[in-house]
Scaffold this motif. Structure first.
Motif, short mmCIF file in Angstrom:
data_model
loop_
_atom_site.label_atom_id
_atom_site.label_comp_id
_atom_site.label_asym_id
_atom_site.label_seq_id
_atom_site.Cartn_x
_atom_site.Cartn_y
_atom_site.Cartn_z
N THR A 59 0.80 -1.22 0.00
CA THR A 59 0.00 0.00 0.00
C THR A 59 0.84 1.28 0.00
OG1 THR A 59 -0.18 -0.13 2.43
CG2 THR A 59 -1.96 -1.11 1.13
N ASP A 64 -6.87 0.18 3.14
CA ASP A 64 -5.88 0.56 2.13
C ASP A 64 -5.69 -0.55 1.10
OD1 ASP A 64 -5.53 2.93 3.45
OD2 ASP A 64 -3.68 2.35 4.45
N SER A 100 -8.65 -0.69 -1.16
CA SER A 100 -8.61 0.43 -2.10
C SER A 100 -7.72 0.09 -3.29
CB SER A 100 -8.11 1.69 -1.40
OG SER A 100 -9.03 2.14 -0.42
N GLY A 118 -6.49 5.85 -0.54
CA GLY A 118 -5.94 5.25 0.68
C GLY A 118 -5.47 6.35 1.61
N ARG A 119 -4.69 5.94 2.63
CA ARG A 119 -4.22 6.95 3.57
C ARG A 119 -3.10 7.78 2.94
NH1 ARG A 119 -3.87 3.36 9.01
NH2 ARG A 119 -3.32 1.79 7.51
#
Length: 488
Positions: free
Chosen positions: A296, A328, A331, A487-488
């Motif tokens: 990720t 994540d 995603s 995502g983050r």
């Protein structure tokens, strides 16, 4: 909720009144400055013959109480990680440690209350710096390089710019009370103190560490700690695994694959096959957390393949992952799944929505639902969105974020029901419709309420379906829905 007791003692003496007030939190052992006391004297009080003590509990919904509960949670999960590592329960230890990282970096979800950590990470981490340091040492020794790197990064943030060598020594000597008398903790704490000295050497008021150069070329056993210290920006450059270190050792083969990818990336070259191979190797040797972090955080946005998608999907089912990392991964799966909403992607999106529902950033949950809506409209397939919108509390969650979002959620609920071929029963959602569209109408919600009125009416089903599609298209255009979930 972490209860806090408030007390006040008043004792008059002539024209003066002595007042002592203070508070004591149930989390006093785990939270800095969880108790307070003040002493004051007032003039002009009426004379009485005795003092009076009054007590009460602080409002659990106040900003101070909510933040204390969040700090308490972060400390408890960090402490749990240390205990689970000591008990050789690696999966629970990794889950607890990653939850501590997620809480201190992203925030905490306390029931329906989302408490972002934005701007407060260092303050919250200061409560748990001893537990974080011990867990960071244990994570590295258990081969969890990226997890250990996150934990040491939090330790460094908690130490602050003005930290001195005396402050560093006091973190683990004596041990924090919540780690004292725990069987087997002393040797781990001693090793953690040595690593802590290396980490703290980044601060301007501490001694410069000796021996960091020795960590730039390491054997298999030292590689996770060396990589963790690089992730925490303690080492100046990427550590390299010495040639031949992995011979006959499966886990070392995974470190070799990781070392190959990272060294290539450090030179400015992205090797998609090397990333995929390193992720697969880490998963194979039982390190799903670091495999997920690698996938990720290091994946190039344009890198997609069937193998990578399946790796992300498989990793997302690991029980040892906290929900933010799971979201994540899902995603990535959604981003790489193309433009057709099939059964597999529908299940992935449902799991993505469930994972984001548990995060402290409700915007990610909104984005997941809107992305699903976009895919449903594009593929004319509404079953996944219908399953999301019929979950209890769906409209209420969005309504708590604002009336416009509440109207959008109600519109999605109605549209998904009709377009999935089901009859719409307007009675269960009548209170929300009345609140948004008749009791407190707003010009901003006018188009949505007009569409809702038609969908709730006795108009022909074909007319309502056409109106539902048009309303969904308008909602997506208004929201500016991203092509892919973030995502983050």
């Amino acid at each position: 909720v972490v209860p806090k007791l408030l007390f006040t003692y008043e004792e008059p003496s002539g024209e003066r009144l002595l007042r002592v007030s203070g508070s004591l939190s149930l989390g006093a052992g785990l939270l800095e400055k969880a108790a307070s006391a003040t002493l004051g004297v007032a003039v002009g009080a009426e004379s009485t013959s005795s003092g009076r003590l009054t007590t009460s509990f602080a409002d659990p919904h106040s900003p101070e109480s909510i933040e204390e509960a969040s700090r308490y949670y972060a400390h408890v999960v960090a402490l749990s990680a240390a205990h689970h590592f000591l008990g050789a329960d690696r999966d629970r230890a990794v889950l607890a440690a990653s939850r501590a990282v997620a809480a201190l970096v992203g925030g905490v979800r306390l029931g329906e209350q989302a408490v972002p950590a934005s701007g407060r990470t260092a303050k919250w981490a200061a409560d748990a710096v001893g537990a974080l340091a011990v867990a960071g040492q244990q994570a590295a020794e258990a081969g969890q390089a990226f997890l250990a790197g996150d934990l040491w990064t939090l330790v460094l943030a908690a130490l602050g710019e003005r930290t001195t060598d005396r402050d560093v020594a006091a973190v683990l000597s004596p041990l924090p009370f919540d780690l004292r008398a725990v069987a087997g903790i002393e040797p781990v704490a001693r090793r953690a103190a040595e690593t802590l000295a290396l980490v703290a050497s980044k601060r301007p008021c501490t001694r410069r560490a000796q021996g960091l150069d020795a960590l730039l070329s390491v054997d298999c056993a030292s590689y996770p700690m060396a990589l963790a210290l690089r992730a925490a920006d303690v080492l100046p450059t990427l550590p390299r695994l010495r040639q031949g270190a992995e011979i006959g050792r499966p886990r070392c083969a995974a470190w070799r694959a990781l070392d190959t990818f990272l060294s290539t990336a450090a030179e400015g070259r992205y090797d998609p096959d090397a990333l995929t191979g390193a992720v697969a190797m880490l998963r194979k040797v039982g390190n799903p957390h670091d495999a997920a972090v690698l996938l990720t955080r290091q994946r190039h946005p344009q890198h997609c393949s069937a193998t990578l998608t399946e790796l992300g999907r498989t990793l997302s089912r690991e029980s040892a992952l906290e929900e933010g990392l799971r979201a994540d991964l899902l995603s990535v799966v959604a981003n790489c799944s193309g433009d057709v909403l099939d059964d597999a992607l529908g299940e992935d999106l449902l799991r993505l929505e469930q994972a984001t529902r548990a995060l402290a950033l409700p915007q990610r949950n909104v984005a997941a639902v809107l992305f699903t809506t976009q895919m449903a409209l594009r593929s004319d397939r509404w079953d996944a969105l219908r399953r999301m919108t019929r979950e209890p509390g769906f409209v209420e969650r969005w309504l708590r974020l604002g009336p416009e979002l509440g109207a959008g959620a109600l519109l999605l609920h109605h549209a998904a029901t009709l377009l999935a071929g089901e009859a719409l029963d307007g009675k269960p959602t009548l209170p929300q419709y009345q609140l948004l569209c008749t009791t407190f109408p707003s010009p901003d919600r006018g188009p949505a309420c007009s569409a809702l009125g038609l969908l709730r009416s006795g108009a022909p089903v074909s007319d309502k379906k056409r109106a539902a599609r048009a309303a969904v298209q308008s909602l997506l255009a208004q929201a500016g829905t991203p092509a892919k979930p973030a995502g983050r």
